[in-house]
Design an enzyme around this catalytic site. Sequence first.
Site, PDB file in Angstrom:
ATOM      1  N   HIS A  82     -30.310   1.048   1.311  1.00  0.00           N
ATOM      2  CA  HIS A  82     -29.747   1.788   0.178  1.00  0.00           C
ATOM      3  C   HIS A  82     -30.844   2.039  -0.844  1.00  0.00           C
ATOM      4  CE1 HIS A  82     -26.791   3.184  -2.712  1.00  0.00           C
ATOM      5  NE2 HIS A  82     -27.540   2.582  -3.617  1.00  0.00           N
TER       6      HIS A  82
ATOM      7  N   ASP B  14     -14.201   0.796  -6.812  1.00  0.00           N
ATOM      8  CA  ASP B  14     -15.476   1.347  -7.251  1.00  0.00           C
ATOM      9  C   ASP B  14     -15.394   2.850  -7.446  1.00  0.00           C
ATOM     10  OD1 ASP B  14     -18.373   1.286  -7.774  1.00  0.00           O
ATOM     11  OD2 ASP B  14     -18.391   2.582  -6.012  1.00  0.00           O
TER      12      ASP B  14
ATOM     13  N   ARG C 224     -17.018   5.264 -15.488  1.00  0.00           N
ATOM     14  CA  ARG C 224     -18.302   4.908 -16.115  1.00  0.00           C
ATOM     15  C   ARG C 224     -19.131   6.158 -16.387  1.00  0.00           C
ATOM     16  NH1 ARG C 224     -20.699   1.590 -11.716  1.00  0.00           N
ATOM     17  NH2 ARG C 224     -22.542   1.583 -13.007  1.00  0.00           N
TER      18      ARG C 224
ATOM     19  N   SER D  33     -21.239  -2.309  -7.872  1.00  0.00           N
ATOM     20  CA  SER D  33     -20.815  -1.029  -7.306  1.00  0.00           C
ATOM     21  C   SER D  33     -21.529  -0.778  -5.979  1.00  0.00           C
ATOM     22  CB  SER D  33     -21.130   0.080  -8.323  1.00  0.00           C
ATOM     23  OG  SER D  33     -21.105   1.344  -7.733  1.00  0.00           O
TER      24      SER D  33
ATOM     25  N   LYS E 223     -19.812  -1.609  -1.795  1.00  0.00           N
ATOM     26  CA  LYS E 223     -19.699  -0.593  -0.738  1.00  0.00           C
ATOM     27  C   LYS E 223     -20.479  -1.013   0.502  1.00  0.00           C
ATOM     28  CE  LYS E 223     -20.757   2.364  -3.894  1.00  0.00           C
ATOM     29  NZ  LYS E 223     -21.039   3.412  -4.858  1.00  0.00           N
TER      30      LYS E 223
HETATM   31  N1  URA Z   1     -24.979   4.017  -7.358  1.00  0.00           N
HETATM   32  C1  URA Z   1     -23.785   3.437  -7.151  1.00  0.00           C
HETATM   33  O1  URA Z   1     -23.240   3.489  -6.053  1.00  0.00           O
HETATM   34  N2  URA Z   1     -23.203   2.802  -8.183  1.00  0.00           N
HETATM   35  C2  URA Z   1     -23.757   2.710  -9.400  1.00  0.00           C
HETATM   36  O2  URA Z   1     -23.176   2.116 -10.265  1.00  0.00           O
HETATM   37  C3  URA Z   1     -24.999   3.330  -9.604  1.00  0.00           C
HETATM   38  C4  URA Z   1     -25.594   3.968  -8.564  1.00  0.00           C
END
Ligand code: URA
Length: 426
Positions: free
Chosen positions: A85, A164, A171, A186, A190
């Site tokens: 990621h 999320d 947010r 967050s 995932k």
């Molecule tokens: N990417 C995400 O998936 N979540 C965040 O809060 C910031 C970047």
Amino acid sequence: MGGFAAVDVIRVKRDGGVLSDEQIDWVVDAYTRGLVADEQMSALAMAILLRGMTAGEIARWTAAMIASGERLDLSGVRRPTVDKHSTGGVGDKITLPLTPLVAACGAAVPQLSGRGLGHTGGTLDKLESIPGWRAALGNDEFIAQLGEVGAVICAAGERLAPADRKLYALRDVTGTVEAIPLIASSIMSKKIAEGTGALVLDVKVGSGAFMKSEADARELARTMVELGGAHGVRTVALLTEMSTPLGLAVGNAVEVAESVEVLAGGGPADVVELTVRLAREMLDAAGLPDADPERALRDGRAMDVWRAMIRAQDGDPDAPLAVAPEVEVVRADRDGFVAAVDAYGIGIAAWRLGAGRARKEDPVSAGAGVLLHRRPGDPVRAGEPLYELRADDPDRIPAARAVTEAAVSISAERPALPPLVVDRIG
Ligand code: URA
């Protein structure tokens, strides 16, 4: 689950207290189900941004976000699973060559990706510039492709960490994206819910990144590595430079074309370096330390997996990619060396050219973007091309040029260049 009054939970964090496990479980669940209102969660998110969270609170918050949806079971996939990621950058197309490369070396890569918003591009937007390619896969299709091809890049399903999905949208409009506990939970909720066995994080630092300071990037990286470990996912992080775009291409189809060059054994040196470095980290984390990713790039195995991966999602790897009709080439006004190409400025320019979107529902242009002809440190003579701006609509070019003029500078001396990989945490 016992009930609380949302306002009491907000008050605890507002006053700098520590939320209990029960309060966290309740507020995340109740928000997902619509029992806690957006304005209450906004206040709590702001309190978290201003007051922070303990490691225990972050771990519990992440677990509650995972529990809000389904957790995929990849145990039927016979190869070790490992994902990567990136926290997002400009010209960051690394997922495209990296996913088939790591699969070609024996691991399975379940890569659930997103779309771009603001100045950073999205992997799905880039791949959608390939004619026919489809981002949405069902769980069965996702797992079958992972077993057969070893590589999948697709959109995350609606049932994965729904808390999320809802909280991130909130947010985004309440100035609370930048809270490190919320970013870490967050991203990790995932990735853990997706079922990967191991994870390599590319935490970007610099003008084109979320985290502009190295101290913040380090804290985010450490927080995520700990969260991964606590949930049984072997996690390491690289801190990498993002004050200059990666490679020469910034946009959608132009980034796919550059990724295909890398898979063909060429491509810009920085893109190749980071792809190979991340591949090594992923293969180590997957328990395949003897694999040789450089060889898999050279001998065409990574390209074979790329083609199979694109075809499995109905894309045509041989179809010509979109080229924007309007092109403006910007040339150097003097001799010297390229001193800086500011990632944020180039990201904004690509976005203004049509490669990115201002709102979630906006379409993106496949062919638009910025193509650099020179990178920091390269010599240039007056009149030689520095970069080009590409758009479908000529009216978009002046606004993009207004930012690139300030983003690209020339100096008499060759500048000192920072290393691409700043540190490794894990
Ligand atoms: N990417 C995400 O998936 N979540 C965040 O809060 C910031 C970047």
